[in-house]
Design an enzyme around this catalytic site. Structure first.
Site, PDB file in Angstrom:
ATOM      1  N   GLY A 240      -7.849   5.859   3.149  1.00 46.35           N
ATOM      2  CA  GLY A 240      -8.787   4.817   2.718  1.00 46.35           C
ATOM      3  C   GLY A 240      -8.674   3.595   3.621  1.00 46.35           C
TER       4      GLY A 240
ATOM      5  N   GLY B 215      -6.868  -0.965   2.167  1.00 43.98           N
ATOM      6  CA  GLY B 215      -6.118  -0.148   3.141  1.00 43.98           C
ATOM      7  C   GLY B 215      -6.001  -0.840   4.494  1.00 43.98           C
TER       8      GLY B 215
ATOM      9  N   LEU C 283      -4.181  -3.903 -14.070  1.00 44.27           N
ATOM     10  CA  LEU C 283      -5.384  -4.139 -14.872  1.00 44.27           C
ATOM     11  C   LEU C 283      -5.242  -5.451 -15.647  1.00 44.27           C
ATOM     12  CD1 LEU C 283      -6.221  -0.613 -16.394  1.00 44.27           C
ATOM     13  CD2 LEU C 283      -7.173  -1.694 -14.363  1.00 44.27           C
TER      14      LEU C 283
ATOM     15  N   CYS D  20     -13.566  -5.890  -8.126  1.00 44.97           N
ATOM     16  CA  CYS D  20     -12.418  -5.599  -8.991  1.00 44.97           C
ATOM     17  C   CYS D  20     -12.556  -6.058 -10.436  1.00 44.97           C
ATOM     18  CB  CYS D  20     -11.163  -6.236  -8.399  1.00 44.97           C
ATOM     19  SG  CYS D  20     -10.685  -5.440  -6.864  1.00 44.97           S
TER      20      CYS D  20
END
Ligand code: NAD
Ligand code: UDX
Length: 459
Positions: free
Chosen positions: A10, A15, A218, A273
């Protein structure tokens, strides 16, 4: 295990910068970033570092310094997996757009493909590191795929979520508040801790069990986003009470228990995100029957959608309840300054709403081109690509963008917006000329002295 070769699957916003910094700080480790997207890998290998696929302050310099020495970009995924002792999975985990959990759960198909790919080609023991943000207990699924290969290869799985923010990724990576490593095997944890240990002090490297690590990522994003929704909720109240949201934010932020960061009222948070991770958290809570928990976190998203909507509603009502045929200049399209990333940018939703009211939109963003703007709008599927193309025009400088516009909407807090010749912009606009400052970056008095009808969030 001594790590001499790292593979990262990735080559995206996480990455790329993360591995560039690992390579810079570990000159004796060969770091290869692989991706199925050939175009992206070719851009990472472009001799001209201004053409890298990702814009992040400081990134091009590090890539220039390390690329070809111990940092490599490749599409040869299998060979890179085979030769590496440690493999990071850093692929996208978007919200599912189909089937069970549609619109809420994280789509883990890319992560699963990586695990299967590793299982298929590995011939020696590996440490597999989850760098992608994953639902709690995903490591279990990865483990099951890796351990059912039928060959003798041993896999250790670690969770090592990334906390960098775009626009400040390199600084965040060079000087992280903490690095989190979750795992079962002490040996594997220490192998990864040593990689980070070449520049991160050991007391900032936190070791936990895998599930705490997965859930902490999270939770961190949910808490950060919650602060923005909290201050945005107060911003609406400020607009009705003549309180000033900046003054309120300053006053509460000086309480050391609250702290000053992440209290900027805005048109709403964007980025790849926050929304995705909160929806995922809500989905997980519901799947355990924890409806009160799920409802609590879902409200952060509901308020964020409300904030974007009320910004465009306010713009329309101020322009005498119609924007049909009017030119609205949007300054900024990226979801925040210092990035070319537009995923979930509030600008996309505000533009879409204004286009539904038949506005003509002119866009200028220092790092986002017309193709991306059109692609973002087409992705929403609200109207045809031809219509988007007809109604939305991108410019490469601000003065033409604002020429003959009825209003300017500030969508991103780019520093350069503060340095413009605002008198010149005003002179070339339709009158009365309006500014809707979605980021609270311009000076109200200065704008009003020029002649603008100025309004901002929470004042
Ligand atoms: P991205 O979309 O920029 O990059 C992901 C890359 O993975 C793409 O280039 C894609 O082609 C590649 N890919 C997908 N499947 C593949 C496969 N099977 N084999 C090889 N390559 C494959 O995504 P990103 O923003 O870098 O995010 C990656 C992960 O990190 C996500 O889980 C995200 O939630 C998390 N994260 C992102 C940020 C951020 O600021 N963007 C911060 C922290 C964590
Ligand atoms: C976020 C987290 O901060 C990071 O730790 C995680 O790894 C990935 O998600 P990112 O989305 O890149 O990072 O940027 P961030 O700085 O958090 O901003 C997110 C959105 O919130 C942006 O649209 C930004 O403009 C907005 N924001 C941020 C506000 O509206 N007000 C604030 O006070 C802070």
């Amino acid at each position: 295990m001594k790590i001499t070769k790292i593979c990262c699957i990735g080559a995206g916003y996480v990455g790329g910068p993360t591995m560039a910094v690992i390579a810079k700080k570990n000159p004796n480790i060969k770091v290869t970033i692989v991706d199925i997207n050939e175009e992206r890998i070719a851009a990472w290998n472009d001799k001209d570092v201004s053409k890298l696929p990702i814009y992040e302050p400081g990134l091009a310099e590090i890539v220039e310094e390390t690329r070809g020495k111990n940092l490599f970009f490749s599409t040869d995924i299998d060979e890179t997996i085979r030769e590496s002792e440690m493999i990071f999975i850093s692929v996208n985990t978007p919200t599912k757009t189909y089937g069970k959990g549609k619109g809420m759960a994280a789509d883990l198909k890319y992560v699963e493909l990586c695990a299967r790919n590793i299982a298929e080609v590995a011939t020696t023991d590996k440490i597999v590191v989850e760098k992608s943000t994953l639902p709690v207990r995903t490591a279990q699924a990865i483990k099951s795929i890796l351990h059912n290969t039928g060959n003798d290869v041993k896999f250790e799985i670690l969770s090592n979520p990334e906390f960098l923010a775009e626009g400040t990724a390199i600084q965040d990576l060079l000087n992280p508040d903490r690095v989190l490593i979750g795992g079962e095997s002490e040996d594997a944890i220490e192998s990864l801790a040593n990689v980070y240990g070449s520049w991160v002090p050991q007391d900032r490297i936190l070791r936990t069990n895998v599930w705490s690590s997965e859930l902490s990522k999270l939770t961190a994003n949910a808490f950060l986003a919650q602060r923005i929704s909290s201050i945005n909720a107060i911003s609406e109240l400020c607009e009705h009470t003549e309180a000033n949201v900046n003054e309120v934010a300053k006053a509460i932020g000086m309480d050391s228990r609250i702290g000053p960061k992440f209290l900027n009222a805005s048109i709403g948070f964007g980025g790849s995100c926050f929304q995705k991770d909160i929806l995922n958290l809500v989905y997980i809570a519901r799947s355990y029957g924890l409806n009160a928990v799920a409802d609590y976190w879902e409200q952060v998203i509901i308020l964020n959608d409300h904030q974007k909507r009320r910004f465009s509603d306010h713009l329309i009502s101020t322009l005498y309840n119609t924007v049909s045929g009017k030119k609205i200049a949007m300054l900024g399209w990226a979801f925040k300054k210092d990035t070319n990333d537009t995923r979930e940018s509030a600008a996309i939703y505000v533009a879409d709403h204004l286009l539904n009211e038949q506005a003509h939109i002119a866009v200028y963003d220092p790092k986002v081109n017309s193709k991306k703007v059109q692609g973002d709008l087409n992705y929403l599927n609200t109207r045809s690509a031809e219509e988007n193309n007809e109604l939305v025009t991108s410019f490469d400088e601000p003065y033409e963008t604002a020429k003959d516009a009825h209003a300017i909407a500030i969508m991103t807090e780019w520093d350069e917006f503060k340095t413009y010749d605002w008198q010149k912009i005003y002179d070339n606009m339709k009158k009365p000329a309006f500014i809707f400052d979605g980021r609270n970056i311009l000076n109200k008095t200065e704008m009003e002295t020029i002649g603008f009808e100025y309004s901002s969030i929470g004042k």
